[in-house]
Design an enzyme around this catalytic site. Sequence first.
Site, mmCIF file in Angstrom:
data_model
loop_
_atom_site.group_PDB
_atom_site.id
_atom_site.type_symbol
_atom_site.label_atom_id
_atom_site.label_comp_id
_atom_site.label_asym_id
_atom_site.label_seq_id
_atom_site.Cartn_x
_atom_site.Cartn_y
_atom_site.Cartn_z
ATOM 1 N N GLN A 1 21.798 -24.598 3.156
ATOM 2 C CA GLN A 1 22.730 -25.649 2.745
ATOM 3 C C GLN A 1 21.981 -26.858 2.180
ATOM 4 O O GLN A 1 21.106 -27.426 2.847
ATOM 5 C CB GLN A 1 23.597 -26.106 3.921
ATOM 6 C CG GLN A 1 24.460 -25.000 4.526
ATOM 7 C CD GLN A 1 23.829 -24.368 5.744
ATOM 8 O OE1 GLN A 1 22.613 -24.116 5.763
ATOM 9 N NE2 GLN A 1 24.634 -24.114 6.770
ATOM 10 N N GLN A 56 23.234 -23.185 -2.367
ATOM 11 C CA GLN A 56 24.235 -23.101 -1.303
ATOM 12 C C GLN A 56 24.808 -24.493 -1.029
ATOM 13 O O GLN A 56 24.072 -25.468 -0.861
ATOM 14 C CB GLN A 56 23.615 -22.534 -0.020
ATOM 15 C CG GLN A 56 24.624 -22.357 1.111
ATOM 16 C CD GLN A 56 24.064 -21.599 2.302
ATOM 17 O OE1 GLN A 56 23.018 -20.970 2.213
ATOM 18 N NE2 GLN A 56 24.767 -21.641 3.414
#
Length: 519
Positions: free
Chosen positions: A313, A335
């Site tokens: 992330q 991501q």
Amino acid sequence: MVMAKLALTFFSVFFLSFISSGLAIVSTSWCNKTPYPEQCKYFMQDAPQRFVPEHASEFGKMAIELAMDRALQAQSHNKWLGVKCRNHNERAAWADCLKLYQETIHRLNRTAANCTDSDRQTWLSAALTNLETCRTGFGELGVADYVFQLMYNSNVTKLISNALALNSNKASSPVTQDTTQNEGQGFPSWVTGGDRRLLQLASPTPDVTVAQDGSGNFRTIKQALDAAAKRSGSKRFVIYVKRGVYQENLEIGSGLDNIMMVGDGLRYTIITGSRSVGGGSTTFNSATVAVTGDGFIARGVTFRNTAGPQNHQAVALRSGSDLSVFYRCGFEGYQDTLYVHSERQFYKECYIYGTVDFIFGNAAVVLQNCMIYARRPMSGQKNVITAQGRTDPNQNTGISIHNSRVMASPDLQPVLSSFKSFLGRPWKQYSRTVYLQTYLDTLIDPAGWLEWDGNFALSTLYYGEYKNVGPAASTSGRVKWSGYRVITSSSEASKFTVANFLAGQSWLPATGVPFTSGL
């Protein structure tokens, strides 16, 4: 004299007892209509109000004030837990939670004041999202075993959820039955005439100019934001950012409302950072640019995160700015590229690049005429365009992608057969995403949508497709989940247009920017 005092005392006790019993009876009646009646009844016993509410609106206001009181207590308690953090990850998650509680209290304050039912539903939805984000940060860093247990207050979440449910019955729904087909040129009705002119002007007059070569007022965007924070009043403040690659992590907080950032175009003005979960940040704090100040507008700017797919992330932009607009902007990452965290947001003619869950969050957001590009992910990964995070059925949130294009980026095209790509997956229980009249290229798997974890949320989500076109638009091979539907009714599809989903109002008359209010 003594008898008079005794009579007065007896009357006072009787009156207070009558009021308390009346409040208890009415509270029980109203509390039974909430998702968490026991919490409602328990905390209403200690409510500071000593009158019996006659209407649902009065009781709803009491519920909001009660949630606010408990949130303030929780925030006061949590401030002192920093010394108990045992490592970097615990401190990172704890610091996020302090910000999120502060933002929750800010939203509850606004909700308790005079506002429309629709505004109230938006801000209560955002308050609930903030507390869920606090929980998520500890989980993704693997430190939910200690400090989180000390600071997490489930009663605050449940009380906000109760207030949300009480308000939802009278809120003008963001998905009203408006089937208008008119095409206009303009922005949503909450974009003022002055802001519309700024958006269409080739060169709006800036309050300050940022230029790396020293030809402006400042060399960094952070310096320009610091200057904006010192302005008197809250009128629109325009920051012109000349072409260049600005390596800055920026936070445009809730005290910085009505900021407009104008670049030289998404190819030329770029803000870049590299924070990531793999690098020790929470997803929430990994954003290159994070904005919670309301009314934020960006035009002609690219927001980039260069952490790469191996760091998981890594957010390019996180927005919790209510009534915000992003026009002709770029969002580049892998991501979790674009974090549409909360509130009402609109994206027009933007370019968005990513791999896993790269448009995600729990805002009420419409992306219109946008170019959405899936990139090459890591080996073994699947591309997923959206991961919508609605946790409560009364939240007026969701992702609506309208009249856009979903395609493979140049690095994915040569290896398209090696990776599957999907329209979305249910991050949270009541995940809601729709694709309306959008071009779906060959990269999208025939199933269309992907499970998150087994049967999780497959019956409670709302995923819809309406009159999409392109090689992957056929719905014959789509998932058979009970929460998925092929939308055939224009009245149902129009619930998710800008005119209805963001503001519940019609579009304004023509401006220089083409825009569709309905379908």
